[in-house]
Design a protein around this motif. Structure first.
Motif: not given
Length: 357
Positions: A75-77, A311, A314-315, A319, A322
């Motif tokens: 998760n990016p967070h 995807t 939001h990223e 992403a 990745k």
């Protein structure tokens, strides 16, 4: 006494006759037992060679394979893995040496039959496509073009992927789970049974569509680039790399590395989407901790297109790539080892037919 002797001789004669008859029947039976069909032996040896190639190549790069998957679903967070070296060091520090190979048993259990079916399917598809191509062109000496090899590789990839997909699905979850996961999959079959019972049989094929779409360029390009590059080297003999129409192991490894690099670069975004779709519905992936310490549910996807859209939204587009770096480092030796091992094992087993043939 004479009658007793006569009876004894009669019984002895009958016994001898029975033994002779049994011996003749045994001889006839032995002659009737056929030796194993040469075609069956060739198929078996080809499957064994493909399985060995797959298992050896994946085990050699297992730590990078696990890191790639962790980066894909991270998760990016709540970032734990910032790169290849840092990620491997983090896994080593938190989970030890065994953590680097977590999920490799499941991976090998999947990749051995997958690789066996893939290589064999490619050879069979190549033969049939070549037969049709020669009939259509009227040229009995025609060879497969790169595009036809791409088609044969695509067929092989689809067949192999579909046959072993549930194993790939649970392998992804086994690779991602940690000691803190609420549900602990104890192994391949336990994971298969748990997913089947808790999420239904369709859950075993989550992410199948992007996998199949992705395997077309990936496996197709792997075979097409590898075979075409080998043919070009043998025919043109540049830089003195080829002698007597035979490539060295080093040159074959280089061909395999080039094939793997091209294939995975084209198909990688689909692999990311596949992994994310596989995690949907898993309660241990049902919430993540964001940067401010709050818990947030991950994104749910209604399908492949929706997964791509969310995807990127939001990223960002990045992403979709990745985990590309560890995957690139992994793919180069993995594909190279697989191709060369396959041909070497077939040589050891005495199978004359090569991929190119």
């Amino acid at each position: 006494m004479a009658s007793e002797d006569a009876v004894g001789k009669t019984e002895e004669s009958a016994a001898v006759s029975t033994i002779v008859n049994l011996a003749e029947e045994a001889k006839d039976f032995g002659e009737g037992v056929k030796a194993p069909n040469p075609a069956f032996l060739t198929i078996s040896k080809s499957l064994v060679a493909g399985g060995v190639a797959g298992g050896l190549s994946r085990t050699a790069v297992a730590p990078l394979e696990r890191l790639k998957i962790l980066l894909q679903v991270q998760n990016p967070h709540s970032i734990k893995y910032n790169g290849t070296v840092q990620g491997l060091k983090y896994i080593w520090r938190i989970e030890g040496f065994r953590g680097l190979f977590k999920g490799n048993g499941t991976n090998c259990a999947r990749i051995v039959p997958n690789s066996a079916v893939k290589f064999f399917s490619y050879e069979e598809a190549s033969k049939r496509i070549l037969l049709i191509y020669r009939q259509q062109t009227g040229n009995e000496d025609a060879e497969l073009t790169p595009l036809l090899r791409l088609g044969a590789g695509a067929c092989a990839g689809i067949i192999a992927m579909s046959a072993t997909y549930p194993m790939d699905m649970v392998r992804g979850r086994l690779t991602v789970q940690t000691d803190k996961s609420l549900t602990q999959y104890r192994g391949i079959f336990h994971a298969l049974r748990t997913v089947f019972v808790e999420e239904g049989p369709r859950a075993l094929y989550k992410g199948w569509l992007p996998s199949v779409i992705g395997v077309v360029p990936y496996v197709g390009l792997n075979f097409a680039v590898y075979e075409s590059l080998k043919d070009w080297l043998i025919k043109s003999k540049p830089f003195g790399l080829v002698e007597d129409s035979e490539l060295s192991v080093t040159t074959k490894l280089a061909c395999g590395a080039a094939a793997g690099t091209v294939g995975q670069t084209v198909a990688y975004p689909l692999d990311v989407i596949r992994r994310r779709m596989q995690m949907v519905g898993w309660k241990d992936a049902a919430s993540v901790v964001t940067g401010d310490g709050k818990t947030r549910a991950p994104l749910e996807y209604t399908g492949m297109v929706d997964a791509f859209r969310k995807t990127v939204r939001h990223e960002g587009f990045g992403a979709l790539y990745k985990g590309l770096v560890p995957n690139s480092v992994k793919v180069v030796p993995s594909i190279a080892i697989a191709f060369v091992t396959y041909e070497l094992v077939k040589d050891i087993l005495g199978v004359e037919m090569r991929i190119s043939d």
